[in-house]
Design a protein around this motif. Sequence first.
Motif, mmCIF file in Angstrom:
data_model
loop_
_atom_site.group_PDB
_atom_site.id
_atom_site.type_symbol
_atom_site.label_atom_id
_atom_site.label_comp_id
_atom_site.label_asym_id
_atom_site.label_seq_id
_atom_site.Cartn_x
_atom_site.Cartn_y
_atom_site.Cartn_z
ATOM 1 N N GLY A 128 0.813 -1.217 0.000
ATOM 2 C CA GLY A 128 0.000 0.000 0.000
ATOM 3 C C GLY A 128 0.839 1.256 0.000
ATOM 4 O O GLY A 128 2.070 1.214 -0.126
ATOM 5 N N SER A 161 1.685 3.091 2.332
ATOM 6 C CA SER A 161 2.600 3.261 3.456
ATOM 7 C C SER A 161 4.030 2.832 3.126
ATOM 8 O O SER A 161 4.938 3.114 3.896
ATOM 9 C CB SER A 161 2.089 2.466 4.649
ATOM 10 O OG SER A 161 1.744 1.170 4.224
ATOM 11 N N ALA A 201 -1.125 3.227 -3.721
ATOM 12 C CA ALA A 201 0.279 2.991 -4.070
ATOM 13 C C ALA A 201 0.509 3.250 -5.561
ATOM 14 O O ALA A 201 1.535 3.808 -5.956
ATOM 15 C CB ALA A 201 0.672 1.564 -3.720
ATOM 16 N N GLY A 210 -8.297 -4.808 -7.001
ATOM 17 C CA GLY A 210 -9.501 -4.228 -6.431
ATOM 18 C C GLY A 210 -10.630 -4.063 -7.412
ATOM 19 O O GLY A 210 -10.583 -4.571 -8.525
ATOM 20 N N GLY A 249 -9.421 -2.715 -10.509
ATOM 21 C CA GLY A 249 -8.194 -3.292 -11.023
ATOM 22 C C GLY A 249 -8.395 -4.771 -11.258
ATOM 23 O O GLY A 249 -9.417 -5.207 -11.782
ATOM 24 N N GLY A 287 0.822 -3.131 4.690
ATOM 25 C CA GLY A 287 0.555 -1.693 4.795
ATOM 26 C C GLY A 287 -0.616 -1.269 3.941
ATOM 27 O O GLY A 287 -0.601 -0.236 3.298
ATOM 28 N N SER A 291 -4.729 -0.538 4.018
ATOM 29 C CA SER A 291 -5.755 -0.230 5.028
ATOM 30 C C SER A 291 -6.950 -1.183 4.943
ATOM 31 O O SER A 291 -7.583 -1.482 5.947
ATOM 32 C CB SER A 291 -6.224 1.219 4.888
ATOM 33 O OG SER A 291 -6.785 1.436 3.615
ATOM 34 N N ALA A 351 -9.610 -0.806 2.373
ATOM 35 C CA ALA A 351 -10.800 -0.153 1.813
ATOM 36 C C ALA A 351 -11.607 -1.172 1.008
ATOM 37 O O ALA A 351 -11.011 -2.066 0.399
ATOM 38 C CB ALA A 351 -10.380 1.008 0.907
ATOM 39 N N GLN A 403 0.345 -1.534 11.038
ATOM 40 C CA GLN A 403 0.676 -1.094 12.399
ATOM 41 C C GLN A 403 -0.543 -0.602 13.167
ATOM 42 O O GLN A 403 -0.476 -0.423 14.378
ATOM 43 C CB GLN A 403 1.759 -0.017 12.366
ATOM 44 C CG GLN A 403 1.324 1.289 11.714
ATOM 45 C CD GLN A 403 2.464 2.296 11.645
ATOM 46 O OE1 GLN A 403 3.620 1.945 11.891
ATOM 47 N NE2 GLN A 403 2.146 3.542 11.317
ATOM 48 N N ASP A 404 -1.646 -0.394 12.460
ATOM 49 C CA ASP A 404 -2.859 0.087 13.131
ATOM 50 C C ASP A 404 -3.752 -1.110 13.468
ATOM 51 O O ASP A 404 -4.318 -1.725 12.567
ATOM 52 C CB ASP A 404 -3.570 1.069 12.198
ATOM 53 C CG ASP A 404 -4.928 1.506 12.721
ATOM 54 O OD1 ASP A 404 -5.263 1.139 13.878
ATOM 55 O OD2 ASP A 404 -5.652 2.204 11.982
ATOM 56 N N LEU A 416 5.737 -2.363 9.171
ATOM 57 C CA LEU A 416 6.111 -3.209 8.039
ATOM 58 C C LEU A 416 7.598 -3.124 7.734
ATOM 59 O O LEU A 416 8.177 -4.063 7.204
ATOM 60 C CB LEU A 416 5.274 -2.853 6.809
ATOM 61 C CG LEU A 416 5.488 -1.512 6.116
ATOM 62 C CD1 LEU A 416 6.502 -1.644 4.970
ATOM 63 C CD2 LEU A 416 4.186 -1.000 5.568
ATOM 64 N N PHE A 417 8.206 -1.984 8.059
ATOM 65 C CA PHE A 417 9.631 -1.832 7.750
ATOM 66 C C PHE A 417 10.501 -2.742 8.616
ATOM 67 O O PHE A 417 11.636 -3.035 8.271
ATOM 68 C CB PHE A 417 10.062 -0.360 7.881
ATOM 69 C CG PHE A 417 9.416 0.504 6.823
ATOM 70 C CD1 PHE A 417 9.872 0.481 5.514
ATOM 71 C CD2 PHE A 417 8.309 1.295 7.134
ATOM 72 C CE1 PHE A 417 9.264 1.254 4.531
ATOM 73 C CE2 PHE A 417 7.701 2.063 6.153
ATOM 74 C CZ PHE A 417 8.175 2.042 4.856
HETATM 75 C C1 FAD Z 1 -14.070 4.630 -7.588
HETATM 76 C C2 FAD Z 1 -12.929 4.127 -6.775
HETATM 77 C C3 FAD Z 1 -12.328 2.921 -7.113
HETATM 78 C C4 FAD Z 1 -11.265 2.441 -6.378
HETATM 79 N N1 FAD Z 1 -10.700 1.255 -6.754
HETATM 80 C C5 FAD Z 1 -9.681 0.756 -6.024
HETATM 81 C C6 FAD Z 1 -9.066 -0.498 -6.368
HETATM 82 O O1 FAD Z 1 -9.413 -1.140 -7.356
HETATM 83 N N2 FAD Z 1 -8.056 -0.952 -5.572
HETATM 84 C C7 FAD Z 1 -7.615 -0.266 -4.469
HETATM 85 O O2 FAD Z 1 -6.698 -0.753 -3.774
HETATM 86 N N3 FAD Z 1 -8.171 0.923 -4.137
HETATM 87 C C8 FAD Z 1 -9.171 1.446 -4.884
HETATM 88 N N4 FAD Z 1 -9.699 2.667 -4.538
HETATM 89 C C9 FAD Z 1 -9.063 3.433 -3.435
HETATM 90 C C10 FAD Z 1 -9.495 2.955 -2.054
HETATM 91 O O3 FAD Z 1 -10.694 3.595 -1.709
HETATM 92 C C11 FAD Z 1 -8.411 3.317 -1.008
HETATM 93 O O4 FAD Z 1 -8.181 4.704 -1.034
HETATM 94 C C12 FAD Z 1 -7.074 2.604 -1.204
HETATM 95 O O5 FAD Z 1 -7.279 1.214 -1.365
HETATM 96 C C13 FAD Z 1 -6.166 2.849 -0.015
HETATM 97 O O6 FAD Z 1 -4.870 2.371 -0.271
HETATM 98 P P1 FAD Z 1 -3.837 2.052 0.901
HETATM 99 O O7 FAD Z 1 -4.418 0.999 1.781
HETATM 100 O O8 FAD Z 1 -2.528 1.779 0.260
HETATM 101 O O9 FAD Z 1 -3.640 3.443 1.632
HETATM 102 P P2 FAD Z 1 -4.177 4.008 3.006
HETATM 103 O O10 FAD Z 1 -5.633 3.945 3.092
HETATM 104 O O11 FAD Z 1 -3.495 5.310 3.178
HETATM 105 O O12 FAD Z 1 -3.635 2.966 4.088
HETATM 106 C C14 FAD Z 1 -2.310 2.821 4.490
HETATM 107 C C15 FAD Z 1 -2.282 1.789 5.612
HETATM 108 O O13 FAD Z 1 -0.942 1.530 5.958
HETATM 109 C C16 FAD Z 1 -0.816 1.444 7.356
HETATM 110 N N5 FAD Z 1 0.572 1.826 7.690
HETATM 111 C C17 FAD Z 1 1.150 3.056 7.611
HETATM 112 N N6 FAD Z 1 2.451 2.982 7.944
HETATM 113 C C18 FAD Z 1 2.714 1.687 8.246
HETATM 114 C C19 FAD Z 1 3.879 0.987 8.660
HETATM 115 N N7 FAD Z 1 5.054 1.613 8.815
HETATM 116 N N8 FAD Z 1 3.773 -0.333 8.886
HETATM 117 C C20 FAD Z 1 2.597 -0.995 8.736
HETATM 118 N N9 FAD Z 1 1.464 -0.376 8.328
HETATM 119 C C21 FAD Z 1 1.522 0.941 8.091
HETATM 120 C C22 FAD Z 1 -1.837 2.396 7.898
HETATM 121 O O14 FAD Z 1 -2.222 1.998 9.216
HETATM 122 C C23 FAD Z 1 -2.984 2.241 6.885
HETATM 123 O O15 FAD Z 1 -3.895 1.247 7.294
HETATM 124 C C24 FAD Z 1 -10.775 3.173 -5.273
HETATM 125 C C25 FAD Z 1 -11.372 4.385 -4.925
HETATM 126 C C26 FAD Z 1 -12.427 4.865 -5.678
HETATM 127 C C27 FAD Z 1 -13.031 6.172 -5.310
#
Ligand code: FAD
Lengths: 250, 310
Positions: free
Chosen positions: B200, B202, B230, B243, B246, B258, B260, B262, B280-281, B298-299
Amino acid sequence: MKILVAIKRVVDYNIKVGIKTDGSNVDIDGIKMSANPFDENAIEQAIRLKEQGKADEIVAVSIGSSANQDVLRHALAMGVDRALLVEHDAEVQSLEVAKLLQSVAEKEQPDLIILGKQAVDDDAGQAGQMLAAILNYPQGTFASELTIENGEAIVTREIDGGTETLALQLPAVVTADLRLNDPRFVKLPNLMQARKKPIETLSASELISELTPRLSLIKVAEPPQRKAGIKVDTVDALLQQLRTKEGIAL
Amino acid sequence: MTTLVLAEHNGQQIHNEVRHAVSAAQHWGQPVHLLVVGYQSEQIANQAAAIDGVSLVLHTDAQQFAHPLAEDVSKLIDTLVADYQVILAAHSSFSRNVLPRVAALADVAMISDVLEIQTDNRYVRAIYAGNVHTTIQSRDAKQILTVRGSKFSAADLNGQAEITDITAPEAFTKTRWLSESRIETDRPALNSAKVVVSGGRSLGSAEKFDALLNPLAEKLGAALGATRAAVDAGYAPNEIQVGQTGVTVAPELYFAVGVSGAVQHTAGMKDSRIVVAINQDPDAPIFQVADYGLVADLFDAVPTLTNALS
Ligand SMILES: Cc1cc2nc3c(=O)[nH]c(=O)nc-3n(C[C@H](O)[C@H](O)[C@H](O)COP(=O)(O)OP(=O)(O)OC[C@H]3O[C@@H](n4cnc5c(N)ncnc54)[C@H](O)[C@@H]3O)c2cc1C
Ligand SMILES: Nc1ncnc2c1ncn2[C@@H]1O[C@H](COP(=O)(O)O)[C@@H](O)[C@H]1O
């Protein structure tokens, strides 16, 4: 050049929809609705083409009840020139959407029609391709780049394992991927101005007499839930579980 | 009447997903024909003929299909459509591009990404990013659909179907193919990998994404995946986004690093057999779909994990 953009009004993507107790349908009464996210990418791209001097008029169209005026006002506030509501109170599915948009296209004669690649409520992902088929137009689906060069639309498409670039003779249909751009935020004064702009209204039944959806809804249900898992404290504990309990050779 | 399956391939190899589509096609209990479109694609037609349950391979070899356009493929299928009661394909970017066009030409309402085929043209599919499953019934005489490969078993490869060549209609000249770019990788294909490691936002940068996840994926023989956040941040290419919008994956083992959790992300991975989440959360939503949750930075955790693997 004239661009037509199709906007669906859907449940806001941040909201987790519930199900009616009798399982007959989803329960979206009083829930926040928005423009389909992909359609915002479509609007944004049309506006950018206009800003680049490639387009001179953008018309936004939405099919649905009078409630759809809100997404059309949102499009006006983003910067489209005209808004068109095709009024239809019942559900429309992608094939009917394509047929209605075909009639609108015949009236408006756009050079380029941009739709979203999929609506986030039904996740069908069909209307653009269907519209291109019945108009016999070139199609550039899942577009992550779109430019106009020498009277052609140059579209880079997201495909499995990479991208591909096509040149489409105009008029053409393009469907927008989220990667196409970052839609602009709407400023409050623009929204206030958009409130005063007219919304042209057509009735769906005037455009097409036969509008019965072919897919009937039998029921909706919660998807099977994954069983609750466990938390482990260390990498070793994790590997221990995967190796012994799940029998995975790692 | 007969069932037609559209076969996708990369010019060398027929996609694994086609075997799943062929087993889905057996539902109707009618002869199953497989359509292969390509250029210099004889070996693909031979691979298609080896799929169990296929009675005939229709093979179209024409220059215009070196890079098949939806416009040309749908035109071709339109010439065959009258002979088929059911036309289906695995849900891929290729079939998603082509089949709605075929359906509209045939004036049929298409059904996308079917999870389950029931009697009387009833289907179960996911809506609202997988939050809801609906059962719908088609009232069309002809059925045109894509199926989610992971929901249907793979047909075996003991078949010996006949291959027949068919001619392509004239090319659609209003669309020109210009170029393509594909990522070269030795890793298994994302949608058929047994193990997937997804990262992700992060991870913080493209360099760290690669430096942390590549060695882990290497050791696990895994394909890499990513969240949209990412991908948007430029840490990973769009092709590996897992997702709603995707790729949908259902491996034996899925690592969410890392991430979340969603719904738009979980829509694409929650059919995985075992899900491991590192976050980490402790309240991250990903833990609600994870069989094993490691609350950790994760690091620290990823290098430790990579080292601990044999
Ligand atoms: C129409 C639409 C379609 C979408 N389609 C997709 C899709 O197909 N696929 C998809 O993935 N998303 C999709 N999204 C986006 C989705 O809503 C989320 O925004 C996205 O999945 C979040 O990505 P993330 O988990 O990398 O980031 P974040 O939500 O920012 O989460 C980061 C996570 O990392 C953790 N973290 C931070 N630092 C560390 C660390 N050092 N060690 C361990 N953990 C850590 C945090 O606690 C957090 O839970 C779509 C959104 C929309 C509006
Ligand atoms: N009711 C509607 N009004 C206007 N446009 C629509 C409507 N339904 C679908 N569309 C357009 O078609 C695209 C694909 O929708 P779908 O085939 O439902 O996934 C959407 O992103 C919109 O651009």
